[in-house]
Enzyme design. Structure first.
Site: not given
Ligand code: NAD
Length: 302
Positions: A96, A171
């Site tokens: 997102t 979104k």
């Molecule tokens: P998260 O922080 O758990 O996961 C993100 C991952 O990306 C982490 O494991 C981090 O180490 C990794 N990362 C960061 N920079 C990186 C890079 N340069 N290269 C490789 N890996 C890298 O977040 P999430 O909850 O999995 O959310 C991910 C996305 O989905 C966000 O944009 C969030 O807004 C969206 N989202 C989350 C939810 C939810 O309920 N968690 C729901 C809908 C949308």
């Protein structure tokens, strides 16, 4: 069976990648936290030592990263996806992020000869684990049709929202609606309490009246009326207040850039900011009920 490079194996990315493996695809994962790729390997995937290696590994490259700056650098940076992916690869960003970054990265991908989709999701970690996500997808119709079978392995509802960036637009509009309606429901219950009207009674009436909405009937912020709502487990998320704040800020950024009047959306963003500033960002976003319930106008005006 497709070969897929998957970058970003956090709370959402890990179960999404695992579902692709379950569906029979060959998934090569990378995360800057290295044991996250190893966890994918333990579930039948492969491990990449660098993002470049994951990007080069698939006919499809999927990213699931925290926010716009990470997405920009993952695609456009040194050793990034655009420099390393196969020439015929389809690129799908499920993070997102702000609409502007989504459109800029998609334009750079197109200039480099790639098809790209922005495909943010709704449904949270449970949706990711159960392959029950909703995908809101921006990009060309051809790219959408190419990506749809892959998205169907991770989600139940897949909607083409229009050209590049429109998935992100859908979104943030949806989540602004959700943030605003959650606050409105909290205010109604808070007022009812001060008026001596029982929460269950208001629920029973409003659930069948014109105030009915998802925040009330499926995710009621007051303990009791909806047993499955986070209010009944001390507001353990769910969808955290910090995540809601992020999406409300993205909506405000987009509204500012496009001269859209979103006065209530702005108020909702400010209320969630106050709540998160009190150290409550890790609570479910419906936990803002606690903050609204104990607030009085004179405190909020300070
Ligand atoms: P998260 O922080 O758990 O996961 C993100 C991952 O990306 C982490 O494991 C981090 O180490 C990794 N990362 C960061 N920079 C990186 C890079 N340069 N290269 C490789 N890996 C890298 O977040 P999430 O909850 O999995 O959310 C991910 C996305 O989905 C966000 O944009 C969030 O807004 C969206 N989202 C989350 C939810 C939810 O309920 N968690 C729901 C809908 C949308």
């Amino acid at each position: 069976m497709a070969t897929i490079g998957f970058i970003g194996l956090g709370n959402m990315g890990a179960p999404m990648a695992a579902n692709l493996v379950k569906a029979g695809h060959e998934v090569t994962g990378f995360d800057i936290v290295l044991d996250r790729a190893e966890a994918l390997a333990a579930r039948g995937g492969r491990t990449a030592a660098t993002a470049a290696e994951a990007a080069a590994a698939g006919e499809i490259v999927i990213t699931m990263l925290p926010a716009g700056p990470e997405v920009r650098s993952a695609y456009l940076g040194n050793g990034g996806v655009l420099g390393r992916a196969r020439r015929d690869a389809l690129l799908i960003d499920c993070s997102t992020i702000d609409v502007e970054t989504a459109r800029a990265v998609a334009a750079a991908a197109s200039d480099a000869g790639f098809d790209m989709l922005d495909a943010p999701v709704s449904g949270g970690v449970i949706g990711a684990e159960t392959a029950g996500l909703t995908f809101m997808v921006g990009g060309t119709a051809e790219a959408f049709e190419r990506g749809r079978p892959l998205l169907a392995a991770m989600g139940r509802t897949i909607v083409h929202a229009g050209p590049a960036g429109n998935g992100q637009a859908a979104k943030i509009c949806n989540n602004m609606l959700l943030g605003v309606s959650m606050i409105a429901v909290c205010e109604a219950f808070s007022l009812a309490e001060r008026l001596g009207l029982a929460a269950q009674t208001l629920f029973d009436i409003s659930a069948k009246s014109s105030g009915q909405c998802w925040a009330l009937t499926s995710y009621c912020p007051v303990p009791g009326p909806v047993p499955s709502s986070p209010a009944n487990r001390d507001y353990a998320p769910g969808f955290s207040a910090a995540m809601m704040l992020k999406d409300l800020r993205l909506a405000q950024q987009a509204a500012g850039a496009n001269a859209a009047a979103t006065l209530i959306g702005s108020a909702a963003a400010n209320l969630y900011q106050l709540f998160v500033d009190q150290g409550m960002g890790g609570l479910d976003f419906s936990g803002i009920y606690r903050f609204i319930r104990k607030s009085e106008v004179k405190n909020l005006k300070r």
